[in-house]
Structures are given as structure tokens and as C-alpha cells.
Design a protein around this motif. Structure first.
Motif, short mmCIF file in Angstrom:
data_model
loop_
_atom_site.label_atom_id
_atom_site.label_comp_id
_atom_site.label_asym_id
_atom_site.label_seq_id
_atom_site.Cartn_x
_atom_site.Cartn_y
_atom_site.Cartn_z
N ILE A 68 -15.95 8.82 3.34
CA ILE A 68 -15.53 7.51 3.81
C ILE A 68 -16.73 6.94 4.56
CG2 ILE A 68 -13.89 6.20 5.19
CD1 ILE A 68 -11.99 8.63 4.97
N GLY A 69 -17.55 6.17 3.87
CA GLY A 69 -18.78 5.69 4.48
C GLY A 69 -19.70 6.86 4.80
N GLU A 70 -20.10 6.97 6.07
CA GLU A 70 -20.99 8.05 6.51
C GLU A 70 -20.20 9.27 6.99
OE1 GLU A 70 -24.54 8.42 6.73
OE2 GLU A 70 -24.39 6.84 5.23
N GLU A 71 -18.88 9.22 6.93
CA GLU A 71 -18.04 10.31 7.40
C GLU A 71 -17.38 11.02 6.21
OE1 GLU A 71 -15.33 8.20 9.92
OE2 GLU A 71 -16.77 8.12 11.57
N VAL A 72 -16.86 12.21 6.45
CA VAL A 72 -16.13 12.95 5.42
C VAL A 72 -14.78 13.35 5.99
CG1 VAL A 72 -16.06 15.03 3.99
CG2 VAL A 72 -18.22 13.80 4.29
N GLU A 73 -13.72 13.02 5.26
CA GLU A 73 -12.38 13.43 5.64
C GLU A 73 -12.08 14.76 4.95
OE1 GLU A 73 -7.91 11.61 5.86
OE2 GLU A 73 -9.10 11.12 4.09
N ILE A 74 -11.63 15.73 5.72
CA ILE A 74 -11.32 17.07 5.20
C ILE A 74 -9.83 17.31 5.42
CG2 ILE A 74 -11.79 19.54 5.38
CD1 ILE A 74 -14.49 18.72 6.72
N LEU A 75 -9.11 17.62 4.35
CA LEU A 75 -7.68 17.92 4.45
C LEU A 75 -7.50 19.42 4.34
CD1 LEU A 75 -4.67 17.19 4.51
CD2 LEU A 75 -4.79 16.90 2.03
N PHE A 76 -6.98 20.01 5.42
CA PHE A 76 -6.69 21.44 5.45
C PHE A 76 -5.24 21.67 5.06
CE2 PHE A 76 -10.34 21.23 8.29
CZ PHE A 76 -11.06 22.36 7.94
N GLU A 77 -4.97 22.84 4.49
CA GLU A 77 -3.63 23.16 4.02
C GLU A 77 -2.59 23.10 5.14
OE1 GLU A 77 -2.51 26.17 0.65
OE2 GLU A 77 -2.81 27.26 2.52
N GLN A 78 -2.89 23.63 6.32
CA GLN A 78 -1.90 23.67 7.39
C GLN A 78 -2.35 22.98 8.68
OE1 GLN A 78 -1.02 27.83 7.81
NE2 GLN A 78 0.18 27.89 5.94
#
Length: 146
Positions: free
Chosen positions: A118-128
């Protein structure tokens, strides 16, 4: 060919949502400042393509499967099945800390489900653990939602 990739992506997304591992890899291209990394998610395959010469170099030779990858400040963040997340500023050595500046940015017990730039950032989705944003590519980031 484009519609086939979209169908494969939709099948993989649906399969992962209900807990089924797809039997095929999804090719993902990650743009870096020095070239492009082609990652086959769900496998142990990642290749760097030099835009000047067209040469292709293997950039990951480990045993873990690549869960996802995203661009971050000219480099690449890569999540692996062994639950590690690595940042490679050069894009030439992913998943190997201390190799060409690559650093482990997460070594905890939570599995990564997906990542996106997302632009210069990174969204990380963890399982829990929910969603986290990394703003500097060097840590798993700030918690934003469960």
C-alpha cells in the motif's frame, strides 16, 4: 491467458479461505529498484530478472514454501511456510538473513496468510494476530485490526 490467471487467483483465494492448499502455484511479479522478482507462491521458487540483460537468477534455494511477497522501498518482503518473514533490500537473496543485506523481520509462531503493498507500506495479514502494517520494511509492524 489473463482470464486464466484471474480464475486461478480466485480458486486459490477461495481454497485458502476454506483451508485447502491449492495444487498449483500462483506466479507473482514483484518490482524492485534493481529488477523484478518472479515468485511462485506455494513453492520454493523465486527468480530475479535483470532488466538490463534479461538474465534470470535463482534468488531462493531453501526448503520452505513461499507464502507471499510484496515490494517495500525498492526491495522485497517475503513470507515463508516456516513462519519467517524476510526483507531483502537488493532482491537478490530472499529468505537468508545476512546475505546481501537480507534481514529477518519476523520469526514468531504466527503464519502469514497474505501481504500487499500500500504505497510505501506493506500490510501483513497473520492467521491469528490480525493485520499489521510495516512502514520501514524492517519489522512486522503496527497492529491495525484483528
Amino acid at each position: 491467458m489473463r482470464s486464466k490467471k484471474l480464475v486461478n487467483f480466485a480458486l486459490a483465494l477461495t481454497a485458502s479461505t476454506v483451508g485447502i492448499q491449492p495444487a498449483f502455484a500462483i506466479e507473482k511479479q514483484v518490482k524492485c529498484s534493481s529488477g523484478t522478482v518472479i515468485v511462485d507462491t506455494g513453492t520454493s521458487s523465486a527468480r530475479f530478472v535483470d532488466p538490463n540483460t534479461g538474465n534470470v537468477t535463482d534468488v531462493y534455494g531453501g526448503n520452505q514454501k513461499i507464502i507471499d511477497a510484496a515490494p517495500c522501498k525498492g526491495g522485497i518482503i517475503t513470507a515463508f511456510s516456516g513462519k519467517g518473514i524476510y526483507y531483502s533490500p537488493s532482491c537478490l537473496a530472499i529468505g537468508r538473513a545476512d546475505s546481501q543485506g537480507t534481514e529477518e523481520i519476523y520469526g514468531g509462531s504466527q503464519k502469514v496468510v497474505s501481504m500487499r503493498a500500500i504505497g510505501e507500506e506493506v500490510e501483513i495479514l497473520f492467521e491469528q494476530r490480525g493485520n499489521y502494517i510495516t512502514r520501514n520494511c524492517k519489522e512486522a509492524g503496527v497492529h491495525i485490526t484483528d
